[in-house]
Design an enzyme around this catalytic site. Sequence first.
Site, mmCIF file in Angstrom:
data_model
loop_
_atom_site.group_PDB
_atom_site.id
_atom_site.type_symbol
_atom_site.label_atom_id
_atom_site.label_comp_id
_atom_site.label_asym_id
_atom_site.label_seq_id
_atom_site.Cartn_x
_atom_site.Cartn_y
_atom_site.Cartn_z
ATOM 1 N N ARG A 49 1.074 -1.089 0.375
ATOM 2 C CA ARG A 49 0.094 -0.185 0.349
ATOM 3 C C ARG A 49 0.682 1.211 0.222
ATOM 4 N NH1 ARG A 49 -4.594 0.264 4.515
ATOM 5 N NH2 ARG A 49 -4.568 2.180 2.739
ATOM 6 N N TYR A 89 -8.440 15.443 -6.155
ATOM 7 C CA TYR A 89 -8.706 16.844 -5.460
ATOM 8 C C TYR A 89 -7.962 16.986 -4.452
ATOM 9 C CZ TYR A 89 -12.648 14.175 -3.158
ATOM 10 O OH TYR A 89 -13.001 13.060 -2.426
ATOM 11 N N PRO A 90 -7.502 18.262 -3.591
ATOM 12 C CA PRO A 90 -6.482 18.801 -2.447
ATOM 13 C C PRO A 90 -7.326 19.126 -1.767
ATOM 14 C CG PRO A 90 -6.366 20.431 -4.428
ATOM 15 C CD PRO A 90 -7.479 19.520 -4.734
ATOM 16 N N MET A 91 -7.903 18.640 0.094
ATOM 17 C CA MET A 91 -8.394 18.539 0.854
ATOM 18 C C MET A 91 -7.434 19.283 2.058
ATOM 19 S SD MET A 91 -10.089 15.444 1.947
ATOM 20 C CE MET A 91 -10.898 15.829 3.765
ATOM 21 N N LYS A 94 -8.617 19.343 6.735
ATOM 22 C CA LYS A 94 -9.234 19.694 7.356
ATOM 23 C C LYS A 94 -9.374 20.301 8.003
ATOM 24 C CE LYS A 94 -10.518 14.830 7.542
ATOM 25 N NZ LYS A 94 -9.710 13.978 8.355
ATOM 26 N N HIS A 137 -15.643 7.938 8.501
ATOM 27 C CA HIS A 137 -14.656 7.662 7.441
ATOM 28 C C HIS A 137 -14.121 6.056 6.948
ATOM 29 C CE1 HIS A 137 -12.560 9.740 4.022
ATOM 30 N NE2 HIS A 137 -11.593 8.248 4.192
ATOM 31 N N GLN A 155 -8.685 4.043 -3.559
ATOM 32 C CA GLN A 155 -8.345 5.614 -3.252
ATOM 33 C C GLN A 155 -6.534 5.249 -3.119
ATOM 34 O OE1 GLN A 155 -9.183 6.932 0.676
ATOM 35 N NE2 GLN A 155 -8.335 5.808 1.816
HETATM 36 O O1 76R Z 1 -6.587 3.435 4.542
HETATM 37 C C1 76R Z 1 -7.300 2.289 4.492
HETATM 38 O O2 76R Z 1 -8.431 2.326 4.145
HETATM 39 C C2 76R Z 1 -8.007 2.573 5.839
HETATM 40 C C3 76R Z 1 -9.614 3.730 6.076
HETATM 41 C C4 76R Z 1 -8.499 4.968 5.762
HETATM 42 C C5 76R Z 1 -8.593 5.965 5.725
HETATM 43 C C6 76R Z 1 -6.896 6.072 7.898
HETATM 44 C C7 76R Z 1 -9.701 4.945 4.251
HETATM 45 C C8 76R Z 1 -10.707 4.893 3.604
HETATM 46 N N1 76R Z 1 -9.513 6.697 4.824
HETATM 47 C C9 76R Z 1 -8.538 7.052 4.719
HETATM 48 C C10 76R Z 1 -7.409 8.427 5.199
HETATM 49 MN MN1 76R Z 1 -9.749 8.239 3.322
HETATM 50 N N2 76R Z 1 -11.028 9.153 1.977
HETATM 51 C C11 76R Z 1 -10.828 10.759 1.684
HETATM 52 C C12 76R Z 1 -11.418 10.971 0.737
HETATM 53 O O3 76R Z 1 -14.688 13.850 -0.203
HETATM 54 C C13 76R Z 1 -14.416 13.777 0.927
HETATM 55 O O4 76R Z 1 -15.325 13.891 1.730
HETATM 56 C C14 76R Z 1 -12.948 12.514 1.851
HETATM 57 C C15 76R Z 1 -11.476 13.074 0.623
HETATM 58 C C16 76R Z 1 -12.495 10.193 -0.076
HETATM 59 C C17 76R Z 1 -13.181 9.832 -0.594
HETATM 60 C C18 76R Z 1 -11.524 8.689 0.742
HETATM 61 C C19 76R Z 1 -11.998 7.623 0.233
HETATM 62 N N3 76R Z 1 -8.981 9.119 3.873
HETATM 63 C C20 76R Z 1 -7.714 9.680 4.142
HETATM 64 C C21 76R Z 1 -7.433 10.986 4.962
HETATM 65 C C22 76R Z 1 -6.108 10.990 6.237
HETATM 66 C C23 76R Z 1 -7.064 11.599 6.905
HETATM 67 C C24 76R Z 1 -5.882 11.994 8.963
HETATM 68 O O5 76R Z 1 -5.035 11.145 8.688
HETATM 69 O O6 76R Z 1 -5.980 12.318 9.110
HETATM 70 C C25 76R Z 1 -8.275 11.856 4.412
HETATM 71 C C26 76R Z 1 -7.587 12.727 4.030
HETATM 72 C C27 76R Z 1 -9.063 10.446 3.848
HETATM 73 C C28 76R Z 1 -10.213 11.481 2.477
HETATM 74 N N4 76R Z 1 -11.227 6.674 2.364
HETATM 75 C C29 76R Z 1 -11.106 4.752 2.754
HETATM 76 C C30 76R Z 1 -11.991 6.852 1.180
HETATM 77 C C31 76R Z 1 -12.085 5.117 1.054
HETATM 78 C C32 76R Z 1 -12.796 5.141 -0.266
HETATM 79 C C33 76R Z 1 -11.668 3.876 1.927
HETATM 80 C C34 76R Z 1 -12.249 2.728 1.674
HETATM 81 C C35 76R Z 1 -10.868 2.211 1.095
HETATM 82 C C36 76R Z 1 -11.096 0.743 0.759
HETATM 83 O O7 76R Z 1 -11.509 0.486 2.100
HETATM 84 O O8 76R Z 1 -10.574 -0.100 0.328
#
Ligand code: 76R
Length: 275
Positions: free
Chosen positions: A152, A166-168, A170, A193, A206
Amino acid sequence: MTTVEAPETIEGWYVQHDLFTFQWSQWRTFAPAKRHQLVEEAAAWLKVQTQTEAGDSAAFNVVGHKGDLLLTHFRPSLEALNQVKVSLRQTEFFSYLEPVYGYLSVIELGMYEVIGVVKRQLSAQGLEEGSDAYNAAYQEALQQQKEALQDRLYPEIPAGRYQCFYPMNKRRGETHNWYTLSMDERRSLMRGHGMTGRKYAGRVKQIISGSVGFDDWEWGVSLFADDPLVFKKLVYEMRFDTASSLYGEFGEFFVGIRFEPEQFGDVLSGTLTAP
Ligand code: 76R
């Protein structure tokens, strides 16, 4: 106000997203032979990038006015990303590209869940937080995680016909500030999330890349899917998830259609079609 604990993160490939517009006015004046030559040069360049030993590259035909070409590169170092950059600039093809947007980040895995488990295990072993033994065991556990997560951290660019980037950030607002929440609060929000995200397992991939200290936003979100509607559904559903509804702030969105090096000509003639 007390300082709250930053989450542990582990990092993999460095990531560069580059957006270009194409100089159509010049292109239109070229004879077919000249066009062919430039297309061949661009295709050969892209092929070399996609076959790199460490990392990966992929090209996307951008939809809409924001650009024409989106190039995504995963590489082991900033130097390697710069080599990609300079090698493109050395082509004649580059004379007809105008860089309009770029984003630098590094693949990041948040360790909210993992570190929670590790800490509980270390406490259960009777190790005292902050002691040398605890710190050593903690570092070892982190290293084990890093080894277990190689796929990964150092992935190929995920398959999927479309990329949405896209960038984002918190939010750090007066009322809602992610960075003043406790570790447990953030862990719980990230769990929610992840659960929302997992509903899309198999339909979207993602790549989250951290960009604090590297670029203007805090994360890059790169989504890959075969059905572009999945981007809309996922991002919409995420908006209702607390981690996004209270704390998410978003930059510009870019959507592109993947193409292979040999399809460069189709991109420039507007004939890139679904496979
Ligand atoms: O890594 C992993 O799969 C474990 C769970 C997980 C984490 C730690 C996870 C799952 N994400 C993680 C971290 Mn995510 N993610 C986004 C967006 O548009 C929005 O509202 C936000 C943009 C999407 C669409 C998305 C999708 N994720 C993060 C982080 C870091 C935050 C931090 O560390 O503070 C961000 C900024 C972020 C944003 N997330 C998933 C997804 C999807 C589809 C999953 C499930 C992945 C899977 O299980 O296959």
